[in-house]
Design a protein around this motif. Structure first.
Motif, PDB file in Angstrom:
ATOM      1  N   ASP A 146      -2.968  -5.494   0.277  1.00 36.04           N
ATOM      2  CA  ASP A 146      -2.929  -5.007   1.654  1.00 36.04           C
ATOM      3  C   ASP A 146      -1.970  -3.813   1.730  1.00 36.04           C
ATOM      4  O   ASP A 146      -0.805  -3.911   1.349  1.00 36.04           O
ATOM      5  CB  ASP A 146      -2.441  -6.128   2.573  1.00 36.04           C
ATOM      6  CG  ASP A 146      -2.513  -5.756   4.047  1.00 36.04           C
ATOM      7  OD1 ASP A 146      -2.145  -4.622   4.402  1.00 36.04           O
ATOM      8  OD2 ASP A 146      -2.919  -6.619   4.832  1.00 36.04           O
ATOM      9  N   PRO A 147      -2.446  -2.655   2.225  1.00 33.76           N
ATOM     10  CA  PRO A 147      -1.585  -1.464   2.223  1.00 33.76           C
ATOM     11  C   PRO A 147      -0.335  -1.604   3.086  1.00 33.76           C
ATOM     12  O   PRO A 147       0.671  -0.939   2.819  1.00 33.76           O
ATOM     13  CB  PRO A 147      -2.514  -0.360   2.747  1.00 33.76           C
ATOM     14  CG  PRO A 147      -3.578  -1.078   3.496  1.00 33.76           C
ATOM     15  CD  PRO A 147      -3.778  -2.366   2.772  1.00 33.76           C
ATOM     16  N   CYS A 148      -0.368  -2.441   4.118  1.00 39.83           N
ATOM     17  CA  CYS A 148       0.858  -2.660   4.901  1.00 39.83           C
ATOM     18  C   CYS A 148       1.916  -3.352   4.042  1.00 39.83           C
ATOM     19  O   CYS A 148       3.112  -3.020   4.130  1.00 39.83           O
ATOM     20  CB  CYS A 148       0.554  -3.491   6.147  1.00 39.83           C
ATOM     21  SG  CYS A 148      -0.236  -2.548   7.472  1.00 39.83           S
ATOM     22  N   ASP A 149       1.508  -4.288   3.213  1.00 38.18           N
ATOM     23  CA  ASP A 149       2.452  -4.969   2.325  1.00 38.18           C
ATOM     24  C   ASP A 149       2.947  -4.019   1.236  1.00 38.18           C
ATOM     25  O   ASP A 149       4.122  -4.057   0.843  1.00 38.18           O
ATOM     26  CB  ASP A 149       1.799  -6.197   1.700  1.00 38.18           C
ATOM     27  CG  ASP A 149       1.465  -7.264   2.729  1.00 38.18           C
ATOM     28  OD1 ASP A 149       1.845  -7.107   3.908  1.00 38.18           O
ATOM     29  OD2 ASP A 149       0.813  -8.263   2.357  1.00 38.18           O
ATOM     30  N   VAL A 150       2.065  -3.159   0.746  1.00 42.38           N
ATOM     31  CA  VAL A 150       2.468  -2.157  -0.252  1.00 42.38           C
ATOM     32  C   VAL A 150       3.504  -1.209   0.353  1.00 42.38           C
ATOM     33  O   VAL A 150       4.534  -0.907  -0.260  1.00 42.38           O
ATOM     34  CB  VAL A 150       1.241  -1.363  -0.743  1.00 42.38           C
ATOM     35  CG1 VAL A 150       1.673  -0.184  -1.620  1.00 42.38           C
ATOM     36  CG2 VAL A 150       0.295  -2.265  -1.527  1.00 42.38           C
ATOM     37  N   VAL A 274     -11.224   2.143   4.398  1.00 46.08           N
ATOM     38  CA  VAL A 274     -11.033   1.657   3.025  1.00 46.08           C
ATOM     39  C   VAL A 274     -10.404   0.268   3.051  1.00 46.08           C
ATOM     40  O   VAL A 274     -10.835  -0.651   2.338  1.00 46.08           O
ATOM     41  CB  VAL A 274     -10.150   2.634   2.220  1.00 46.08           C
ATOM     42  CG1 VAL A 274      -9.941   2.120   0.795  1.00 46.08           C
ATOM     43  CG2 VAL A 274     -10.761   4.022   2.200  1.00 46.08           C
ATOM     44  N   LYS A 275      -9.396   0.110   3.878  1.00 46.43           N
ATOM     45  CA  LYS A 275      -8.731  -1.190   4.009  1.00 46.43           C
ATOM     46  C   LYS A 275      -9.726  -2.259   4.447  1.00 46.43           C
ATOM     47  O   LYS A 275      -9.765  -3.360   3.866  1.00 46.43           O
ATOM     48  CB  LYS A 275      -7.582  -1.077   5.009  1.00 46.43           C
ATOM     49  CG  LYS A 275      -6.815  -2.365   5.247  1.00 46.43           C
ATOM     50  CD  LYS A 275      -5.689  -2.175   6.265  1.00 46.43           C
ATOM     51  CE  LYS A 275      -4.943  -3.492   6.501  1.00 46.43           C
ATOM     52  NZ  LYS A 275      -3.858  -3.355   7.496  1.00 46.43           N
ATOM     53  N   GLN A 276     -10.536  -1.943   5.431  1.00 46.06           N
ATOM     54  CA  GLN A 276     -11.496  -2.913   5.950  1.00 46.06           C
ATOM     55  C   GLN A 276     -12.549  -3.258   4.898  1.00 46.06           C
ATOM     56  O   GLN A 276     -12.962  -4.420   4.774  1.00 46.06           O
ATOM     57  CB  GLN A 276     -12.158  -2.351   7.196  1.00 46.06           C
ATOM     58  CG  GLN A 276     -12.759  -3.401   8.107  1.00 46.06           C
ATOM     59  CD  GLN A 276     -12.967  -2.867   9.513  1.00 46.06           C
ATOM     60  OE1 GLN A 276     -13.185  -1.675   9.719  1.00 46.06           O
ATOM     61  NE2 GLN A 276     -12.909  -3.753  10.497  1.00 46.06           N
TER      62      GLN A 276
END
Length: 378
Positions: A146-150, A274-276
């Motif tokens: 998950d990019p938020c966690d990254v 991309v995330k979705q």
């Protein structure tokens, strides 16, 4: 699916701060696979490749090997076995820069006595075609998180952009390239693995991964944290301390704790489709949030980086090694610039025999240097 060769390399691609050290140590625990911590040879040397000249020439290969040895000697995670540079110069594993890098890894593999080597430099997402040109049956593990966690992790790590907006842009670009590799070469060559699935169902996901690699799962892979390699990694840097612990789900959702509401919206706005597509939810409010003001991003990045460096100086055992490595990379870029300049400076008429016509000066190619500057600015 085409079965991989018995000695085909395994490469982890994606974005840093996605669990690549965890995956590296899980695979390293297998009796047939060795994956040393990467000096990121291609990240630092590929932008300079044009300056070395034709690598079919032994002298040019020797320059590359000398620079690669310098990176290895200054590596922030020392390798346990010495390198024989002369053998790499004499017998690269294939053409081009990756052929030289592969020969370095092959020496490490031979020293460990294992059957296959791997590379966890996630930047290899930019070099999939080069790898397959040398090893057509190489296997790539696209590790995604998950990019938020990254972005949350990167706010405290010495690796990668510290500002969430910048990290989101890098994450999106690297996932796009990984997706392109999967679309081009198929699921038999590129295996998509979500960090969240790996830590939630380790036995199941490790089994699927081993099937992809053509290997049998081994119990030791579920106990990577007990190995000497895990203890060494955990002791070197605060950002790696979890590698000495069992697999855990406690870092899923780190972005909810480590990012502000506005930062999470920025990340979702940048990475949205991309995330979705990778199975992560996107906040519907993200599309309407204004982009951050670039000078504010730059100032915040400086502040975050200052805090990171101060923390690293106090807590990381390899802090000085990283600074030495970074200084060495700058030196490599200066040498590359000097080589390019030497080739573009015309020889004065008076220094040339009258019967020898003056050839046109080469304009040189700065694309590699510009790419290195882009990576550094991230």
């Amino acid at each position: 699916m085409t079965a991989p060769g018995a000695e085909s390399p395994v490469l982890i691609i994606g974005t840093e701060r996605s669990g690549s050290n965890l995956l590296r140590l899980i695979l390293e625990s297998h009796s047939r696979i060795t994956i040393p911590h990467p000096p990121h040879f291609l990240r630092y040397l590929a932008p300079l490749a044009e300056s070395y000249g034709d690598l079919a020439d032994r002298r040019n290969r020797a320059r590359v090997v000398d620079d690669a040895v310098g990176l290895l000697r200054r590596h922030i995670h020392p390798w346990p076995h010495p390198l024989r540079p002369g053998a790499v110069v004499a017998e690269p594993a294939g053409p081009g820069l990756f052929g030289i890098v592969a020969a370095v890894y092959e020496q490490h593999r031979a020293a460990t006595g294992k059957a296959r080597w791997g590379c966890k430099s996630t930047f290899m997402v930019d070099h999939v075609a080069e790898v397959l040109a040398v090893f057509p049956d190489a296997r790539f593990v696209w590790l995604v998180r998950d990019p938020c966690d990254v972005a949350s992790s990167s706010k405290r790590a010495v690796f990668g952009p510290s500002h969430p907006y910048r990290m989101a842009r890098l994450w999106r670009a690297q996932q796009d390239r990984a997706r392109a590799a999967l679309d081009t070469w198929g699921a038999g060559v590129v295996h998509l693995l979500r960090y969240e699935d790996l830590v939630s169902r380790p036995e199941e996901e490790i089994g699927r991964l081993c099937d992809f690699l053509g290997e049998k799962p081994e119990p030791a892979m579920l106990h990577h944290h007990t190995t000497a390699a895990a203890r060494q990694t955990a002791a070197l840097a605060d950002a790696w301390h979890r590698t000495g612990q069992p697999v855990s789900t406690d870092r899923i959702g780190a972005g909810r704790r480590g990012l502000s509401a506005r930062e999470r919206l920025w990340v979702d706005k940048v990475t949205g489709p991309v995330k979705q597509s990778l199975g992560y939810p996107v906040d519907p409010r993200a599309a309407a949030v204004p982009d951050p003001w670039p000078p504010a991003v730059a100032l915040r990045s400086v502040w975050l980086r200052t805090r990171i460096e101060y923390r690293s100086m106090r807590k990381d055992g390899n802090h000085r090694a990283r600074l030495r490595r970074d200084a060495y990379v700058q030196w490599l870029r200066l040498k590359a610039l000097a080589r390019r300049t030497a080739r573009t400076v015309p020889i004065p008429d008076r220094a040339r025999p009258s019967h020898d016509p003056l050839p046109p000066a080469s304009t040189g190619n700065r694309a590699g240097e510009q790419e290195a500057d882009r990576q550094e600015s991230l």
